[in-house]
Design an enzyme around this catalytic site. Structure first.
Site, short mmCIF file in Angstrom:
data_model
loop_
_atom_site.label_atom_id
_atom_site.label_comp_id
_atom_site.label_asym_id
_atom_site.label_seq_id
_atom_site.Cartn_x
_atom_site.Cartn_y
_atom_site.Cartn_z
N ASP A 125 0.83 -1.20 0.00
CA ASP A 125 0.00 0.00 0.00
C ASP A 125 0.87 1.26 0.00
O ASP A 125 2.10 1.18 -0.11
CB ASP A 125 -0.98 -0.03 1.17
CG ASP A 125 -0.33 0.11 2.54
OD1 ASP A 125 0.92 0.25 2.62
OD2 ASP A 125 -1.07 0.08 3.54
N CYS B 13 3.35 -3.02 3.98
CA CYS B 13 2.39 -1.99 4.41
C CYS B 13 3.03 -1.27 5.59
O CYS B 13 4.24 -1.39 5.80
CB CYS B 13 1.01 -2.59 4.73
SG CYS B 13 0.91 -3.65 6.18
N THR C 221 2.81 -1.80 8.88
CA THR C 221 3.35 -2.71 9.89
C THR C 221 3.65 -4.10 9.35
O THR C 221 4.33 -4.89 10.02
CB THR C 221 2.36 -2.90 11.06
OG1 THR C 221 1.17 -3.53 10.54
CG2 THR C 221 2.03 -1.57 11.72
N GLY D 102 -1.28 -6.16 8.44
CA GLY D 102 -2.50 -6.17 7.62
C GLY D 102 -2.34 -7.01 6.37
O GLY D 102 -3.21 -7.82 6.05
N HIS E 83 11.00 -23.91 8.82
CA HIS E 83 10.01 -24.64 9.62
C HIS E 83 8.58 -24.51 9.11
O HIS E 83 7.77 -25.40 9.32
CB HIS E 83 10.04 -24.16 11.08
CG HIS E 83 11.31 -24.50 11.77
ND1 HIS E 83 11.51 -24.24 13.11
CD2 HIS E 83 12.47 -25.06 11.35
CE1 HIS E 83 12.72 -24.63 13.47
NE2 HIS E 83 13.33 -25.12 12.41
N ARG F 237 6.96 1.05 8.50
CA ARG F 237 7.06 1.94 9.67
C ARG F 237 7.75 1.27 10.85
O ARG F 237 8.00 1.91 11.86
CB ARG F 237 5.66 2.38 10.09
CG ARG F 237 4.97 3.26 9.06
CD ARG F 237 3.56 3.62 9.47
NE ARG F 237 2.92 4.47 8.47
CZ ARG F 237 1.64 4.43 8.18
NH1 ARG F 237 0.83 3.60 8.83
NH2 ARG F 237 1.14 5.23 7.26
N ARG G 149 9.54 -33.34 10.41
CA ARG G 149 8.46 -33.07 11.37
C ARG G 149 7.69 -31.80 11.02
O ARG G 149 6.52 -31.67 11.34
CB ARG G 149 9.00 -33.01 12.79
CG ARG G 149 9.86 -31.79 13.08
CD ARG G 149 10.48 -31.85 14.49
NE ARG G 149 11.12 -30.64 14.87
CZ ARG G 149 12.37 -30.28 14.54
NH1 ARG G 149 13.10 -31.09 13.79
NH2 ARG G 149 12.88 -29.14 14.96
N HIS G 150 8.36 -30.89 10.33
CA HIS G 150 7.70 -29.64 9.95
C HIS G 150 6.64 -29.87 8.87
O HIS G 150 5.61 -29.20 8.85
CB HIS G 150 8.73 -28.61 9.51
CG HIS G 150 9.77 -28.36 10.55
ND1 HIS G 150 9.49 -27.81 11.79
CD2 HIS G 150 11.10 -28.61 10.55
CE1 HIS G 150 10.59 -27.73 12.49
NE2 HIS G 150 11.59 -28.21 11.77
#
Length: 150
Positions: free
Chosen positions: A13, A70, A72, A75, A103, A114, A137-138
């Site tokens: 964005d 974006c 953070t 989102g 993993h 930001r 295992r993952h």
């Protein structure tokens, strides 16, 4: 970037635009083919639109990996993870980048413009693209993620 050339879908964005540009430049310089789904403007837009485009490209096999940015990273991660077969993770450092690939077989790297500086994001993206899935295992755990909730 040290991996073999890949096709990578990238989007974000308006808040993510400056970091997206830095990541795009580094990916292109490393020889990766980019599928840029936008935005390429500082005009306010809705992050889910771009997250859905990147996730759809990765889920359809049009891109090996995705990169979303974006404010953070949260989102775009939430929106991308609504798509079957998508495992998007917000990255803040190389340890998270390495572990989410090894993993969780993550296929979309999400960044917060930001919250994460450009150099840290570049290092994390290099690590993300250069790390393989460990399986074992993952793989069993990933299969459980794709099962419907009981």
């Amino acid at each position: 970037m040290t991996t073999a050339p890949l096709t990578i879908a990238i989007g974000g964005d308006h808040a993510g635009l400056p970091l997206k540009a830095v990541l795009q430049e580094a990916l292109a310089k490393a020889g990766h083919r980019l599928v840029d789904v936008g935005t390429n403007s500082a005009e306010s837009v809705d992050y889910p639109d771009f997250a859905h485009r990147v996730a759809a490209a990765v889920a359809a096999g049009q891109a090996a990996f995705g990169v979303l940015v974006c404010g953070t990273g949260i989102g775009v991660q939430i929106a991308a993870n609504r798509h079957p077969g998508i495992r998007a993770a917000v990255l803040h450092d190389t340890t998270e980048a390495r572990l989410t690939r090894a993993h969780n077989d993550a296929n979309i790297a999400c960044f917060g413009a930001r919250t994460t500086g450009a150099e840290v994001a570049l290092d994390a993206l290099r690590t993300f693209l250069g790390t393989g899935f460990e399986g074992g295992r993952h793989a069993r755990r990933l299969a459980k993620i794709d099962q419907p909730a009981a």
